[in-house]
Design a protein around this motif. Structure first.
Motif, short mmCIF file in Angstrom:
data_model
loop_
_atom_site.label_atom_id
_atom_site.label_comp_id
_atom_site.label_asym_id
_atom_site.label_seq_id
_atom_site.Cartn_x
_atom_site.Cartn_y
_atom_site.Cartn_z
N ASP A 211 -16.00 -8.93 20.27
CA ASP A 211 -15.38 -8.67 18.97
C ASP A 211 -14.37 -9.74 18.55
O ASP A 211 -14.03 -9.86 17.37
CB ASP A 211 -14.63 -7.32 19.00
CG ASP A 211 -15.54 -6.16 19.36
OD1 ASP A 211 -16.63 -6.08 18.77
OD2 ASP A 211 -15.16 -5.34 20.22
N LEU A 212 -13.87 -10.48 19.53
CA LEU A 212 -12.75 -11.39 19.25
C LEU A 212 -13.08 -12.50 18.24
O LEU A 212 -12.28 -12.77 17.34
CB LEU A 212 -12.24 -12.01 20.55
CG LEU A 212 -11.17 -11.21 21.31
CD1 LEU A 212 -10.77 -11.93 22.58
CD2 LEU A 212 -9.94 -10.98 20.43
N PRO A 213 -14.21 -13.20 18.35
CA PRO A 213 -14.46 -14.29 17.39
C PRO A 213 -14.42 -13.83 15.94
O PRO A 213 -13.78 -14.46 15.10
CB PRO A 213 -15.86 -14.79 17.79
CG PRO A 213 -15.96 -14.44 19.24
CD PRO A 213 -15.27 -13.13 19.38
N ASP A 214 -15.08 -12.70 15.66
CA ASP A 214 -15.10 -12.21 14.28
C ASP A 214 -13.70 -11.77 13.85
O ASP A 214 -13.28 -12.03 12.72
CB ASP A 214 -16.07 -11.03 14.17
CG ASP A 214 -16.20 -10.55 12.73
OD1 ASP A 214 -16.59 -11.35 11.86
OD2 ASP A 214 -15.87 -9.37 12.47
N PHE A 215 -12.97 -11.13 14.76
CA PHE A 215 -11.62 -10.69 14.42
C PHE A 215 -10.72 -11.88 14.09
O PHE A 215 -9.98 -11.87 13.10
CB PHE A 215 -11.01 -9.90 15.58
CG PHE A 215 -9.54 -9.64 15.41
CD1 PHE A 215 -9.09 -8.62 14.58
CD2 PHE A 215 -8.59 -10.44 16.05
CE1 PHE A 215 -7.73 -8.39 14.39
CE2 PHE A 215 -7.24 -10.22 15.87
CZ PHE A 215 -6.80 -9.19 15.04
N LEU A 216 -10.77 -12.91 14.91
CA LEU A 216 -9.92 -14.07 14.69
C LEU A 216 -10.26 -14.79 13.39
O LEU A 216 -9.37 -15.31 12.70
CB LEU A 216 -10.04 -15.03 15.89
CG LEU A 216 -9.48 -14.48 17.21
CD1 LEU A 216 -9.89 -15.36 18.37
CD2 LEU A 216 -7.96 -14.35 17.13
N LYS A 217 -11.53 -14.82 13.04
CA LYS A 217 -11.92 -15.43 11.76
C LYS A 217 -11.40 -14.60 10.59
O LYS A 217 -10.91 -15.13 9.60
CB LYS A 217 -13.44 -15.55 11.69
CG LYS A 217 -13.99 -16.62 12.64
CD LYS A 217 -15.52 -16.62 12.62
CE LYS A 217 -16.06 -17.63 13.66
NZ LYS A 217 -17.53 -17.58 13.74
N ARG A 218 -11.50 -13.27 10.71
CA ARG A 218 -10.99 -12.40 9.64
C ARG A 218 -9.48 -12.54 9.53
O ARG A 218 -8.93 -12.50 8.42
CB ARG A 218 -11.36 -10.94 9.93
CG ARG A 218 -12.84 -10.63 9.84
CD ARG A 218 -13.07 -9.14 9.86
NE ARG A 218 -14.49 -8.83 10.02
CZ ARG A 218 -14.99 -7.60 9.89
NH1 ARG A 218 -14.19 -6.60 9.58
NH2 ARG A 218 -16.28 -7.39 10.06
N LEU A 232 0.27 -10.36 13.42
CA LEU A 232 -0.95 -10.11 14.18
C LEU A 232 -1.32 -11.32 15.04
O LEU A 232 -1.76 -11.18 16.18
CB LEU A 232 -2.10 -9.79 13.22
CG LEU A 232 -2.10 -8.38 12.63
CD1 LEU A 232 -3.04 -8.28 11.44
CD2 LEU A 232 -2.49 -7.37 13.70
N ARG A 233 -1.13 -12.50 14.50
CA ARG A 233 -1.42 -13.72 15.25
C ARG A 233 -0.51 -13.84 16.47
O ARG A 233 -0.97 -14.13 17.57
CB ARG A 233 -1.22 -14.93 14.32
CG ARG A 233 -1.24 -16.30 14.98
CD ARG A 233 -2.62 -16.82 15.20
NE ARG A 233 -2.59 -18.23 15.54
CZ ARG A 233 -3.39 -18.79 16.43
NH1 ARG A 233 -4.29 -18.08 17.07
NH2 ARG A 233 -3.32 -20.10 16.67
N LEU A 234 0.78 -13.59 16.29
CA LEU A 234 1.72 -13.68 17.41
C LEU A 234 1.45 -12.59 18.44
O LEU A 234 1.57 -12.81 19.64
CB LEU A 234 3.16 -13.56 16.90
CG LEU A 234 4.25 -13.85 17.93
CD1 LEU A 234 4.15 -15.29 18.45
CD2 LEU A 234 5.64 -13.62 17.33
N ALA A 283 4.34 -22.51 16.95
CA ALA A 283 3.99 -22.87 15.57
C ALA A 283 4.07 -21.65 14.66
O ALA A 283 4.55 -21.75 13.52
CB ALA A 283 2.60 -23.48 15.55
N VAL A 284 3.60 -20.50 15.14
CA VAL A 284 3.68 -19.26 14.35
C VAL A 284 5.13 -18.91 14.08
O VAL A 284 5.52 -18.55 12.95
CB VAL A 284 2.96 -18.10 15.08
CG1 VAL A 284 3.26 -16.77 14.39
CG2 VAL A 284 1.46 -18.34 15.13
N LEU A 285 5.98 -19.01 15.08
CA LEU A 285 7.39 -18.66 14.92
C LEU A 285 8.10 -19.61 13.98
O LEU A 285 8.96 -19.20 13.19
CB LEU A 285 8.07 -18.65 16.30
CG LEU A 285 7.74 -17.43 17.16
CD1 LEU A 285 8.13 -17.65 18.62
CD2 LEU A 285 8.44 -16.18 16.62
#
Length: 410
Positions: A211-218, A232-234, A283-285
């Motif tokens: 499920d991870l590839p599709d989730f990360l793209k979304r 969500l990214r962090l 980078a997110v922070l």
């Protein structure tokens, strides 16, 4: 001759107080103002004493005689009825000052240094909603197991089995506190072990590797609030608990050393937790820092009241992305743990990163001082792995292998 009600009613006041005997030491004492008092004269241990039995006509002749007879029984046992009454009065006053609710609030206040404000509010709220209305006014020393069970059954009957178990634990803690402070002699909640329905074990919905590839793209294409997307990214990069993420403040973030130090007061296990940050997490922070310039919180609420981001924000974002009942914020922890274990990283590293409490105190002290360097490498590997999944790069799993000791056979 014994008195009669008619006779007592017709007694007239005189210039001086006087008394009329009824028998057995009891008499009516008539004051110059016309008020009439029941009294009992008795001797105990060679001393003459007097006991008040009430005021006529509020206390009738028959009621006064009942009090006299009860006092006589105590005297036959060598007990001073006045002292017994005083002790009973003191006992009633003590019970009035030590109701379950008052003791529970005192116990709750004593724990505040150990709890986060949100956790403290949740505990007190459950007691106010489910316990105080039923037994809150009862003296804590008089509450018995069946009374408490009736309270917990009401919670069970609405299907909240997990809440019933937690309320049971909290009530037990209140009773133990009452015992420790001399307000009760035992914990009746202990008698209810095995009496409550066991809730089905709950697992947080978590994404699998497929499920991870599709989730990360979304997630990369998420068009909602930028702060929510970054949260969500962090969370995916650090797999901290949702509450730990939402409550983060900038003073916890060390950009120079790429570390996030979560204080014990905000941790579930009440132990400070150090999260090594990958390049991607930093980078997110930094992006969040630019987004929320001047704010002390990493994820401030958008209502402008100085609160943290709502606990439902992440869940609703997952729903919006199409993952209703398929993923939760907490589920990232299970996803990361599963994949990192399959990669071959040592369980101790992973458990330490998840901030799971080590049951062995000696081992816990050792582990707290270990694995930071190792976890830093593991978290960078994890971040790079997520990036590769997101971009669709062909991934050849590079399973971790512990390096052999010098001189050992490989």
């Amino acid at each position: 001759m014994p008195l009669t009600d008619v006779y007592v009613r017709n007694l007239k006041p005189q210039t001086k107080a006087y008394k009329k005997a009824d028998g057995g030491g009891m008499y009516v004492f008539v004051q110059p103002d016309g008020k009439k008092y029941w009294r009992l004269a008795y001797r105990l241990h060679g001393k003459q004493k007097t006991m008040a039995l009430g005021v006529y006509p509020q206390t009738t002749l028959g009621e006064a005689r009942q009090k006299r007879d009860a006092a006589k029984k105590l005297l036959d046992e060598g007990v001073d009825p006045v002292r017994d009454r005083r002790e009973a009065s003191d006992r009633r006053q003590a019970e009035a000052l030590n109701t379950f609710e008052l003791v529970a609030r005192e116990w709750h206040a004593a724990q505040l240094a150990r709890w986060t404000p949100a956790h403290a509010k949740k505990i007190l709220g459950s007691l106010e909603a489910d316990v105080f209305p039923s037994i809150g006014s009862h003296p804590v020393s008089t509450v018995e197991a069946p009374e408490l069970l009736a309270v917990l059954r009401k919670i069970e009957n609405r299907g909240a089995l997990e809440i019933a178990g937690r309320v049971h634990q909290r009530c037990s803690a209140v009773f133990r506190y009452a015992v420790a402070t001399g307000r009760a002699s035992r914990d009746p909640a202990a008698d209810l072990r095995g009496a409550l329905k066991a809730p089905a074990r709950k697992h947080y919905a978590a994404l699998g590797l497929d499920d991870l590839p599709d989730f990360l793209k979304r997630l990369r294409e998420y068009d909602g609030e930028p702060q929510t997307r970054l949260a969500l990214r962090l969370m995916a990069l650090t797999f901290v608990r949702t509450g730990e993420l939402r409550g983060a403040s900038w003073e916890e973030i060390d950009f120079d050393n790429a570390e996030w130090r979560v204080p014990a007061s905000r941790m579930k296990m009440r132990e400070a937790h150090l999260v090594p940050l990958s390049r991607q997490a930093v980078a997110v922070l930094r992006e969040l820092h630019d987004l929320n310039a001047g704010q002390p919180l990493v994820f401030p609420s958008r209502n402008g009241r100085g609160n943290v981001m709502s606990e439902n924000t992440i869940l609703y974002a997952l729903y919006r992305m199409g993952y209703h009942s398929r993923a939760t914020g907490h589920g990232f922890r299970a996803t990361a743990s599963t994949i990192l274990n399959e990669m071959g990283f040592p369980p101790d590293w992973i458990e330490r990163q998840l901030a799971h409490k080590e049951r062995n105190s000696v081992r816990a002290a050792y582990n707290r001082a270990q694995y930071l360097h190792e976890r830093r490498g593991m978290m960078q590997t994890w971040a790079d792995y997520l990036d590769a999944l997101c971009t669709g790069e062909k991934i050849v799993p590079a399973y971790f292998r512990r390096q052999p000791r010098a001189g050992a056979e490989s």
